[in-house]
Design an enzyme around this catalytic site. Structure first.
Site, short mmCIF file in Angstrom:
data_model
loop_
_atom_site.label_atom_id
_atom_site.label_comp_id
_atom_site.label_asym_id
_atom_site.label_seq_id
_atom_site.Cartn_x
_atom_site.Cartn_y
_atom_site.Cartn_z
N GLU A 46 63.80 6.13 55.31
CA GLU A 46 64.28 6.58 56.61
C GLU A 46 63.14 6.77 57.60
OE1 GLU A 46 67.05 10.17 58.47
OE2 GLU A 46 66.29 10.32 56.42
N GLU A 59 75.29 13.21 60.11
CA GLU A 59 74.21 14.18 59.94
C GLU A 59 73.90 14.83 61.28
OE1 GLU A 59 70.12 14.29 57.36
OE2 GLU A 59 70.18 12.91 59.06
#
Length: 260
Positions: A143, A240
């Site tokens: 990520e 998220e």
């Protein structure tokens, strides 16, 4: 329309962790993700997944002392053994939970560190993790995170991640594309996702500014959802975000954007 997973580290946080699974299912989510499962027995989490008909979509490799400020250890030359032990632990949990992908957080670059040495360490750790996970039937994603929220985070844009991936040389290493982080770092979201669709195996969302639910900021999520559908994205989208008020009050975005 892509499938949406509730991030239980961000949503329903007024509930105990084990109670968030039922809340996610009730809200219309079909999958869940979260930062880490390691504080709980894998069998207990699995029971909640099964009881609520949920798919375990994603969690992170162990990332050091989170409460103490660590945000990953994969680039740290002094913690290679700890990283490799974490890969084994993640595999143990993933096998029980039926989880087919895990995320690697590169970590924060120590002040004054040799950037070249950090990159070499990250490449070697990713190569190790990708091989071990592939043997277990699990995909590895990495990520990119913005350096406003996490200053000095080592992996922070798509071009850097693609260069790292090429140097790792593994077909079992993919990108996790967080729309919120990449809106801050690079923009050009739709084109970037389309151009790199073959190596993006997970997407996450939040609006900007504020990191709240879609519809609270500048990102045109209706367009992006339709765009991902049009270009054939087959993975999950992890929600998220930080609810602007409560999780339940903010879930109207799902109907407004035809997400359920």
């Amino acid at each position: 329309m892509p499938r949406f997973a509730a991030n239980l580290s961000m949503l329903f946080t007024e509930l105990d962790f084990m109670d968030r699974f039922a809340a996610a299912a009730k809200a219309g989510f079909s999958g869940v993700e979260y930062l880490f499962p390691y504080d709980f027995p894998a069998e207990e989490i699995k029971a909640q997944l099964d009881a609520n008909g949920l798919t375990q979509v994603l969690f992170n490799l162990p990332a050091g002392d989170w409460a103490g400020g660590d945000r990953g250890i994969a680039c740290d030359p002094e913690r290679v053994e700890e990283f490799r032990a974490g890969v084994d632990k993640a595999i143990e949990y993933a096998k029980v939970l039926g989880n087919t992908q895990v995320n690697c957080l590169a970590g924060i670059a120590p002040k004054g560190a040799d950037i070249g040495k950090l990159e070499i360490t990250l490449i070697e750790n990713l190569r190790y993790a990708a091989k071990k996970l592939e043997e277990a039937g699990i995909r590895l994603v990495m990520e990119m995170i913005n350096t406003r929220d996490i200053p000095r985070f080592f992996l922070n844009n798509t071009s850097q991640a693609l260069e790292i991936r090429d140097k790792v040389g593994s077909t079992n290493l993919y990108l996790q594309y967080d729309i919120y982080h990449m809106q801050i770092m690079e923009g050009d979201l739709a084109r970037t996702m389309e151009n790199n669709l073959a190596v993006i195996n997970h997407v996450q969302l939040a609006d900007n500014p504020g990191r709240n639910e879609p519809g609270t900021g500048e990102i045109n999520y209706r367009f992006l959802f339709e765009h991902l559908d049009r270009i054939g994205y087959q993975g999950w989208i992890g929600c998220e975000y930080k609810p602007a008020t409560t999780t339940e009050a903010g879930l109207g975005w799902m109907k407004a954007h035809n997400a359920i």
